[in-house]
Design a protein around this motif. Structure first.
Motif, PDB file in Angstrom:
ATOM      1  N   GLY A  20       0.821  -1.219   0.000  1.00 48.12           N
ATOM      2  CA  GLY A  20       0.000   0.000   0.000  1.00 48.12           C
ATOM      3  C   GLY A  20       0.848   1.260   0.000  1.00 48.12           C
ATOM      4  N   SER A  21       1.916   1.258   0.786  1.00 53.79           N
ATOM      5  CA  SER A  21       2.820   2.416   0.822  1.00 53.79           C
ATOM      6  C   SER A  21       3.508   2.617  -0.520  1.00 53.79           C
ATOM      7  N   ALA A  22       3.963   1.522  -1.137  1.00 55.82           N
ATOM      8  CA  ALA A  22       4.648   1.622  -2.430  1.00 55.82           C
ATOM      9  C   ALA A  22       3.708   2.171  -3.505  1.00 55.82           C
ATOM     10  N   VAL A  23       2.469   1.686  -3.539  1.00 56.19           N
ATOM     11  CA  VAL A  23       1.492   2.174  -4.521  1.00 56.19           C
ATOM     12  C   VAL A  23       1.191   3.650  -4.271  1.00 56.19           C
ATOM     13  N   GLY A  24       1.009   4.032  -3.024  1.00 58.00           N
ATOM     14  CA  GLY A  24       0.725   5.431  -2.691  1.00 58.00           C
ATOM     15  C   GLY A  24       1.856   6.357  -3.080  1.00 58.00           C
ATOM     16  N   THR A  26       4.164   5.803  -5.366  1.00 63.22           N
ATOM     17  CA  THR A  26       4.267   5.815  -6.830  1.00 63.22           C
ATOM     18  C   THR A  26       3.244   6.769  -7.435  1.00 63.22           C
ATOM     19  N   LEU A  27       2.013   6.689  -6.983  1.00 64.47           N
ATOM     20  CA  LEU A  27       0.970   7.590  -7.495  1.00 64.47           C
ATOM     21  C   LEU A  27       1.287   9.048  -7.175  1.00 64.47           C
ATOM     22  N   TYR A  28       1.824   9.297  -5.999  1.00 64.50           N
ATOM     23  CA  TYR A  28       2.192  10.664  -5.640  1.00 64.50           C
ATOM     24  C   TYR A  28       3.308  11.188  -6.541  1.00 64.50           C
ATOM     25  N   ALA A  29       4.295  10.331  -6.841  1.00 59.86           N
ATOM     26  CA  ALA A  29       5.409  10.746  -7.699  1.00 59.86           C
ATOM     27  C   ALA A  29       4.957  10.987  -9.131  1.00 59.86           C
ATOM     28  N   LEU A  30       4.021  10.202  -9.625  1.00 60.17           N
ATOM     29  CA  LEU A  30       3.551  10.349 -11.002  1.00 60.17           C
ATOM     30  C   LEU A  30       2.555  11.493 -11.174  1.00 60.17           C
TER      31      LEU A  30
END
Length: 159
Positions: A20-24, A26-30
């Motif tokens: 969940g942290s990795a997905v969050g 990644t979405l924030y960076a993109l």
């Protein structure tokens, strides 16, 4: 709860939290790399049913036809300004660099850049249409009918 089940539960929860942290993250960076496509009408009047306007500083792509007579090249630098139109209002594009060989007035283009004023975009890339028949699907849908209609604009007014 026995210790073995407790360890398994903590391991599963740690894996779920990690994913969940990795997905969050990644979405924030993109989030800053998303370039939305607009036409000149959508840029001025708003996009979608809520008529959302882009904010100053937003990166975006815009597509339309170059207004004949609107291309202004600086003699001492590579700065170029021109106007884009679809079926409605005009938008000014400022670009620093060498334009594509196929760039001409009255032709469809796509520009990528940053919105600096409500109707002015500072482009960092300009792409020219390479064939009379080909047009990307999103541009064809947005400027449907423009090829056969003469755009309504007044070169003497500032839009």
């Amino acid at each position: 709860m026995n210790p073995r089940r407790k360890k398994r539960l903590f391991a599963v929860l740690a894996v779920i939290f990690g994913i969940g942290s990795a997905v969050g993250l990644t979405l924030y960076a993109l989030q800053e790399n998303i370039n939305l496509f607009y036409t000149p009408s959508e840029l001025i009047e708003g996009k979608g049913p809520d008529k959302e306007l882009p904010y100053i500083g937003q990166k975006l792509r815009i597509g339309g036809m170059v207004v004949p007579g609107s291309v202004n090249r600086e003699e001492t630098s590579l700065d170029v300004t021109f106007k884009l139109i679809d079926t409605g209002p005009m938008v000014t594009i400022k670009y620093h660099g060498i334009l594509p060989d196929l760039f001409r007035e009255g032709q469809g283009i796509v520009a990528q850049g940053t919105l600096v004023e409500p109707n002015v975009i500072e482009a960092f890339e300009v792409l020219a249409k390479h064939d009379e028949e080909y047009m990307p699907a999103e541009i064809a849908e947005a400027v449907k009918g423009i090829k056969h209609e003469k755009p309504k604009y007044n070169l003497n007014s500032e839009n």
